[in-house]
Scaffold this motif. Structure first.
Motif: not given
Length: 131
Positions: A84-93, A69-80, A95-98
């Motif tokens: 690794k990069i740090q991303v913030m989900d634009l719906n739930t706010y 099951i693929i969940e599609k989300h939109v996020g914004q890059i906070l830091a490179d 933040t996580f590293d990926m």
């Protein structure tokens, strides 16, 4: 685990499947006719979504396989941060590293403040598009 099930015979190129616990995209599928003693077989060739490794699966067409099951989300890059990069989900706010994408066309567009589309598959995240 977030999966569905489908019969191998119903798969098409471009579908997603789980082979050896790894979510993959089907790139080729061929079906062999029924023999004298048994069911028709399907040969599935797929590429791992996360590692890019080629995987194959040979099984009867009426066997059940796991579909991620693929969940599609939109996020914004906070830091490179290198690989690794740090991303913030634009719906739930949240933040996580990926992992930073290894595909050259995606990696070249990674910059602070960029909007990305990322997929969550089996608890792992992957950037698929930079807007």
């Amino acid at each position: 685990m977030s999966v569905n099930y489908a019969k191998i015979g119903e798969l098409k190129e471009g579908n997603y499947i789980i082979i050896d616990g790894e979510p993959c995209r089907v790139v080729e599928i061929s079906k062999a006719k029924t023999g004298k003693h048994g069911a028709a077989k399907a040969n599935v060739v797929a590429v791992s979504i996360f590692s890019g490794a080629k995987k194959t699966l040979m099984a009867p067409v009426d066997d059940q396989v796991e579909i991620p099951i693929i969940e599609k989300h939109v996020g914004q890059i906070l830091a490179d941060m290198g690989n690794k990069i740090q991303v913030m989900d634009l719906n739930t706010y949240e933040t996580f590293d990926m992992e930073k994408p290894t595909e050259e066309d995606l990696a070249s567009k990674i910059r602070q403040g960029a909007e990305v589309e990322y997929w969550t598959i089996m608890g792992r995240n992957k950037i698929v598009r930079v807007k």
